[in-house]
Design an enzyme around this catalytic site. Structure first.
Site, PDB file in Angstrom:
ATOM      1  N   SER A 201       0.867  -1.186   0.000  1.00 18.88           N
ATOM      2  CA  SER A 201       0.000   0.000   0.000  1.00 18.88           C
ATOM      3  C   SER A 201       0.895   1.225   0.000  1.00 18.88           C
ATOM      4  O   SER A 201       2.032   1.176   0.482  1.00 18.88           O
ATOM      5  CB  SER A 201      -0.860   0.018   1.268  1.00 18.88           C
ATOM      6  OG  SER A 201      -1.417   1.308   1.462  1.00 18.88           O
TER       7      SER A 201
ATOM      8  N   TYR B 260      -1.931  -0.094  11.007  1.00 16.88           N
ATOM      9  CA  TYR B 260      -2.001  -0.483   9.592  1.00 16.88           C
ATOM     10  C   TYR B 260      -0.771  -0.007   8.825  1.00 16.88           C
ATOM     11  O   TYR B 260      -0.120  -0.773   8.120  1.00 16.88           O
ATOM     12  CB  TYR B 260      -3.284   0.108   8.978  1.00 16.88           C
ATOM     13  CG  TYR B 260      -3.481  -0.224   7.513  1.00 16.88           C
ATOM     14  CD1 TYR B 260      -3.949  -1.479   7.129  1.00 16.88           C
ATOM     15  CD2 TYR B 260      -3.220   0.723   6.525  1.00 16.88           C
ATOM     16  CE1 TYR B 260      -4.143  -1.789   5.789  1.00 16.88           C
ATOM     17  CE2 TYR B 260      -3.412   0.421   5.172  1.00 16.88           C
ATOM     18  CZ  TYR B 260      -3.867  -0.833   4.811  1.00 16.88           C
ATOM     19  OH  TYR B 260      -4.052  -1.123   3.492  1.00 16.88           O
TER      20      TYR B 260
END
Ligand SMILES: [Zn+2]
Length: 707
Positions: A584, A597
């Protein structure tokens, strides 16, 4: 007729339905297709893709408007079970007959195939097959040519001619083995002329010709003759001596067989992929086990198969490996050492066969690795360029086993002489067929396991890979979603190219299970895509320890464990591999409310680089894709997360994609297909010398640039 007919068939399926057949009343071609589909539906009658059928009827000649006799015959390729009109070739009978006048003899018979094209009546015909003359020169309205195991067992028996004669009281003719072609067509006619009134002809080492005046009569004649052959074999099975001389060793338990097969398959795949990357198939069918465990294995296996269809698919003979059923397979290097001499010997045997039998104009030698590998006590592996071909090779070898078992029960089995086998395998017409095959796709021969692939990005990647020729293993922790993805793939790609496994990436046992699924279904693994994910975005004070653990377990530990298991298989194969990690932009971008995260994503990214550094010497490449804001069909974005984000930005949920697009340099909405394309770029062949890379697929976010 129907009820009595149905009652006396035990070894073949009587499927004729009067009502269904009545729909084709007077339509001989319709009846031919109907009959062909029934015959092809029973694999005891003919092998997959094997055999052909025909009918002759009067039709109007478009050139003169006058009635003329036409033969419709199954064209080149295709299977009887699914035959349609488009699979037939239609030829003028008078033209076909006239070819006899210009035929120059057996050494020139290949040129006749070209001339069949001058006999075409229906311009929408499939290319006429090599068997066209076999049907054309027999004067019957309906003809079946099949490869039933039960008949070939007699056709390949040492005294098959005598047995045929006695079994059918002289009503079935016999023509010695000859390669199919124009000349064999003439021989069939000669056999009929010398034996008027016969109801069929047995072709030595090959199969059966049967016929009738109507579609039904031909059907019933065919069934009766095959039934008779099969009952005869059954009466003799195990009487003279135990089947295949009786067992020499015991099979492992079903679970034990699968375990051994899964451990060994990648090693075998590595050997078999020394020239071209192959896909594997494994079966422990009881007919296979009876053969591979038997005392006769060492005598029969090297003899090879008889019916041309069989050895074209299975190669002249299988490789029997010299490992015990319970061999310790935990040390791949020592197993490879043990197997190397067997593979070297097989390849040498194959090239000797080629060198000994070749003609001046023979095509170049093909892949010299075995297609069929027999493992006593465990089962049979087959390797081919794609899964369907590997699976069908296994089916054909089972046909060959059936033939050997039958022949040995009534007499002794004979295989084709090597030169005859070679003349078929390296026939210029076969070579032309191979040359006409579509080119391999960029991922042909590759096997990919994609985590979290029941939907969203993972599913798009799996589809992209399958579209480009790969075999894919779908996996997901959501069983419902996985089922629907399976149905989707089956519909789009057919049953052969995918397998699926329920997998929670945090559970080692489930990871091992998914890898085993891949290995048993396809023989190994070449590409791992770590895609499964979860996202939790919370400020420091709200972030629970459980949530932290969950993020790290799924994203970081999951990626680690799956890479570890996949690399284990890749190293056994010794043919390199690819790991793609879907990370990501958050691995690089710092923002609020993302401690768990974002840091887990950063760990995934660095883990990828560490793996790349460690695995390069195994030719295993590890690369990263950094997507951002892929919303379509994503579980992460369903429900609370998307609502939370929308609220945070002060927009509606449906406005999120456009909102995210605006934040990008290119003002683009990112969809799963974009990530799939990036994955293909990494593994499709153009970036074969790149590892440790990070590729953004986020529309351009300067903060996410690699520095
Ligand atoms: Zn045939």
């Amino acid at each position: 007729m129907e009820s009595t007919a149905t009652a006396h068939f035990k070894h073949v399926s009587y499927l004729w339905d009067e009502k269904e057949a009545a729909r084709y009343e007077g339509d001989q071609v319709g009846l031919l297709i109907y009959r062909s589909n029934l015959l092809g539906a029973d694999l005891r009658l003919t092998n997959y893709g094997g055999g052909n059928t025909s009918c002759k009827a009067i039709a109007s000649d478009p050139l003169t408007g006058k009635p003329t006799e036409v033969m419709w015959v199954k064209g080149s390729g295709g299977d009887l079970g699914t035959l349609k009109k488009s699979g037939l070739a239609a030829l003028y009978m008078d033209r076909l007959e006239s070819l006899k006048k210009i035929y120059r003899g057996v050494q020139f018979e290949d040129e006749m195939v070209e001339l069949f094209n001058h006999c075409i009546y229906d311009l929408a015909s499939r290319a006429p097959s090599i068997d066209t003359a076999l049907h054309g020169f027999l004067p019957f309205k309906h003809i079946d040519h099949l490869h039933p195991d039960a008949a070939i067992a007699i056709a390949a028996a040492r005294d098959g001619k005598k047995i045929t004669n006695e079994l059918f009281n002289g009503t079935i003719g016999w023509v010695e083995w000859q390669r199919p072609g124009f000349d064999l067509g003439l021989k069939l006619r000669q056999c009929l002329d010398e034996n008027p009134g016969i109801r069929g002809i047995m072709l030595g080492s090959h199969g059966l010709f049967t016929w009738g005046d109507t579609a039904f009569e031909s059907y019933i004649n065919t069934l009766e003759i095959i039934e008779r052959c099969a009952s005869y074999l059954e009466e003799h099975q195990g009487k003279k001596r135990p089947v295949f001389g009786g067992p020499r060793i015991e099979s492992l338990t079903p679970e034990g067989r699968k375990q051994q097969a899964a451990s060994l398959a990648p090693i075998l795949r590595g050997f078999c992929s020394s020239e071209t990357r192959m896909i594997g198939h494994f079966t422990d069918d009881e007919r296979v086990l009876q053969f591979v465990n038997s005392k006769d294995l060492d005598r029969l296996a090297p003899m090879g198969t008889s019916c041309p269809d069989h050895f074209l698919r299975t190669k002249i003979s299988p490789l029997v490996i010299n490992l015990g059923p319970d061999e310790d397979l935990s040390k791949p290097a020592s197993i490879k050492d043990k197997l190397t001499p067997a593979f070297v010997a097989y390849r040498r045997m194959y090239s000797d066969y080629y060198e000994t039998c070749k003609h001046p104009d023979s095509p170049a030698i093909r892949d010299s690795n075995p297609v069929v590998i027999l493992y006593p006590g465990v089962g049979m592996f087959t390797f081919a360029k794609d899964k369907q071909t590997a699976r069908v090779a296994a089916e054909f070898y089972i046909n060959a086993i059936n033939v050997m078992r039958g022949s040995e029960a009534i007499s002794s089995y004979t295989s084709l002489p090597r030169q005859e086998a070679f003349n078929i395998e390296y026939w210029l017409l076969e070579e032309a067929k191979l040359q006409r095959m579509p080119k391999a796709k960029s991922l042909s021969g590759r096997i990919a396991l994609i985590t979290g692939s029941a939907g969203g990005i993972g599913k798009a990647i799996a589809k992209k890979f399958a579209d480009n020729g790969a075999c894919v293993v779908l996996s997901d922790n959501d069983e419902e979603r996985l089922k629907s993805a399976e149905a989707d793939f089956k519909k789009q790609f057919g049953k052969d190219v995918f397998a699926s496994a329920k997998m929670d990436v945090t559970r080692s046992a489930e990871i091992a299970g998914a890898v085993k699924t891949a290995v048993l279904a396809f023989g190994g693994l070449d590409i791992i895509v770590n895609n499964a994910g979860i996202s939790i975005s919370k400020p420091l004070e709200d972030h629970s320890e459980n949530e932290w653990d969950l993020l790290y377990d799924i994203l970081v530990k999951g990626q680690f464990l799956i890479t570890q298991s996949g690399v284990d298989v890749m190293r056994k194969q010794g043919t390199g591999g690819d790991v793609i990690n879907i990370v990501s932009k958050n691995a690089l971008v710092s923002g609020p409310n993302n401690a768990g995260y974002g840091s887990a994503k950063a760990a995934q990214l660095h883990l990828s680089r560490l793996n790349a550094a460690e695995l390069g010497s195994d030719k295993i490449r590890v690369n990263v894709i950094n997507p951002d804001a892929v919303i379509a069909d994503s579980k992460i974005w369903a429900g609370a997360w998307a609502e939370g984000r929308a609220k945070a930005y002060g927009v509606k949920v449906e406005e999120l994609p456009a909102f995210y697009a605006k934040r990008t340099l290119l003002n683009e909405i990112i969809v799963p297909e974009d990530i799939a394309n990036a994955c293909l770029a990494f593994v499709g062949g153009l970036l074969g010398k790149s590892t440790g890379n990070v590729l953004n697929v986020d529309g351009g976010i300067a903060m996410g640039f690699v520095r």
